[in-house]
Design a protein around this motif. Sequence first.
Motif, PDB file in Angstrom:
ATOM      1  N   GLY A 376     121.793  68.776  91.777  1.00 59.92           N
ATOM      2  CA  GLY A 376     121.906  68.835  93.231  1.00 59.92           C
ATOM      3  C   GLY A 376     120.577  69.109  93.904  1.00 59.92           C
ATOM      4  N   ALA A 377     119.794  70.014  93.311  1.00 59.69           N
ATOM      5  CA  ALA A 377     118.491  70.349  93.893  1.00 59.69           C
ATOM      6  C   ALA A 377     117.532  69.167  93.844  1.00 59.69           C
ATOM      7  N   SER A 378     117.571  68.415  92.745  1.00 61.26           N
ATOM      8  CA  SER A 378     116.679  67.252  92.648  1.00 61.26           C
ATOM      9  C   SER A 378     117.067  66.172  93.651  1.00 61.26           C
ATOM     10  N   ALA A 379     118.358  66.038  93.918  1.00 58.11           N
ATOM     11  CA  ALA A 379     118.791  65.065  94.927  1.00 58.11           C
ATOM     12  C   ALA A 379     118.264  65.445  96.305  1.00 58.11           C
ATOM     13  N   ILE A 380     118.307  66.738  96.614  1.00 59.33           N
ATOM     14  CA  ILE A 380     117.829  67.184  97.929  1.00 59.33           C
ATOM     15  C   ILE A 380     116.316  67.085  98.033  1.00 59.33           C
ATOM     16  N   SER A 381     115.613  67.608  97.029  1.00 58.94           N
ATOM     17  CA  SER A 381     114.150  67.683  97.125  1.00 58.94           C
ATOM     18  C   SER A 381     113.477  66.338  96.880  1.00 58.94           C
ATOM     19  N   HIS A 382     113.908  65.611  95.828  1.00 58.53           N
ATOM     20  CA  HIS A 382     113.245  64.355  95.484  1.00 58.53           C
ATOM     21  C   HIS A 382     113.724  63.192  96.349  1.00 58.53           C
ATOM     22  N   ILE A 389     112.648  62.115 104.196  1.00 58.28           N
ATOM     23  CA  ILE A 389     112.062  62.874 105.302  1.00 58.28           C
ATOM     24  C   ILE A 389     110.538  62.746 105.326  1.00 58.28           C
ATOM     25  N   LYS A 390     109.900  62.969 104.193  1.00 54.00           N
ATOM     26  CA  LYS A 390     108.441  62.924 104.118  1.00 54.00           C
ATOM     27  C   LYS A 390     107.902  61.550 103.737  1.00 54.00           C
ATOM     28  N   LYS A 391     108.803  60.615 103.403  1.00 52.06           N
ATOM     29  CA  LYS A 391     108.420  59.236 103.046  1.00 52.06           C
ATOM     30  C   LYS A 391     107.363  59.190 101.937  1.00 52.06           C
ATOM     31  N   GLY A 392     107.526  60.055 100.943  1.00 52.45           N
ATOM     32  CA  GLY A 392     106.646  60.069  99.787  1.00 52.45           C
ATOM     33  C   GLY A 392     105.342  60.803  99.973  1.00 52.45           C
TER      34      GLY A 392
END
Length: 550
Positions: A376-382, A389-392
């Motif tokens: 779940g955390a990787s889905a949110i952060s990555h 949000i940050k577009k890479g």
Amino acid sequence: MNKYIAFTILALLSSSAWAAPTEPRNWTAIIMFGCVVGISLLITFKAAKKTVSKEDFYTAGNSISAKQNGLAIAGDYMSASTLLGISSMVFFKGYDGFIYVTGFFVCWPILTFLMAERLRNLGKYTFADIVSYRLDPQRTRILATCGSLIVVCCYLILQMVGAGQLIKLLFGLDYKIAVILVGCLMLVYVIFGGMLATTWIQIVKAILLLFGGTVLVFLAFKAFGFSLNNMATAAVNAHKLGQKVLEPGPMLSNPINTLSMSIGLIFGLAGLPHILMRFFTVPNAAEARRSVFYASGYIGYFFIVVCILGLASIAIVGTNPHYFVGGQLGGDLIGGSNMVAMHLAKALGGNLLLGFLSAVAFATILAVVAGLALAGASAISHDLFQKVIKKGKATEKQEMVVSRLSVVVLGVIAIACGILFEKMNIAFLMGLTFGIAASANFPVLILSMYWKDLTTRGAIYGGFTGIISAIVFVILSPTVWVGVLGHEKAIFPFDNPALFSMPLAFLVSIFFSLTDKSARAVLDRQGFELQVVRSELGAQQSTLDKMPLH
């Protein structure tokens, strides 16, 4: 970092003072429990030193071998619902429990032959990498993140229920306090150790669980003269259903409900984010396929073990008033309805075997919860933070901070839901989770890998249709609408949504893809040939990654 881990250990060890005990404490079991938890924390401490990059945190640096990953996958799958829930289901419902467990195993050939290699060649950190490979990366990652988080939260519920009831039985703590302890310990595992710690904890506890289950089955057979016929006869004589305990029961009386449950169990595995992430921890596609082969063997054997334990418990636990509240046979089991295997361990091996099996079961739950939180955390952060949000453009440090904060949020949600669903059978909750996974993630994932005409519009509409319909059907089903919310009659008459929500997701995806004439759809279809090459020739990734698809 060391002082934070030490502080957490001291807090957990002293937590029994938070509340008066609700059950007598079993000190032999508690000591063994402390040893197993201490070993797992030591693994976390060692892994924390090696977890220096996001590759280490998400995928253990692609350093896990096929045999190791096979054990880790088995450890992920041999969770609370397997040991505690299924043995309890056989204990209460007899033959229906045997049929139920079959669905959990049938899904592995699908993963082995259709998905394992392509997942490894197309993905890097999450299954959203596969879905977004040729489709619009922004919108499909939002879809994949929603699907991942919903399935992760549902799966977390059943693990927290099992862990809470286990700690309640062992420590004599209030159930709510027990669930909070589990959530806190899970946070330590994931935040400090990442995927490397989670993988090795899975491997260790899978070995211990297979060993403990084998010992318990041996003792169970010994009690019946090493005769399965004697065991079955004793179960028939002891169960209130009599001979019908070995015949299809109410769970299979409704063919539509049975078919829906079966579809969810068979295809749901391919939509579980924490299982799919395991294919990114191995070096190449061949190792991914081999790891599924090893996992299938371990899991198949353990399913047989658990079913035998449930059958033996009918004659051993079910006839002993010591394991029932108030000494009333047929009443509520001490510690909750999911504690059949633990009572059998005490009956056959005393406090020593109870302590060992309880400690291993708790480590099992913790490792699965850690894997879920990591997915779940990787889905949110990555997927959401970094790619959408940050577009890479986010730094690795920023992404890791968001990932660890996400783990905390997921831990709080898991604790709250674990308290709410205290009375539910965790094997049944697992079936519902698989149904949601089969509807929310599997259709889009399999179409993106095998169907050229899938477009971004079709994937978005179909994916969200599967997610929303599955959740609505579950809420309106007898399990939630009546069992949890307390209404008199369910609006949706079936327990599992998969028969209705999964085909609906496929149909919507296909319809909106075939009718899509946009410029984006042209790019989506053109990218399929390149995706096929990448999915078959993983060695060419470095070259193919430089070729623009979007």
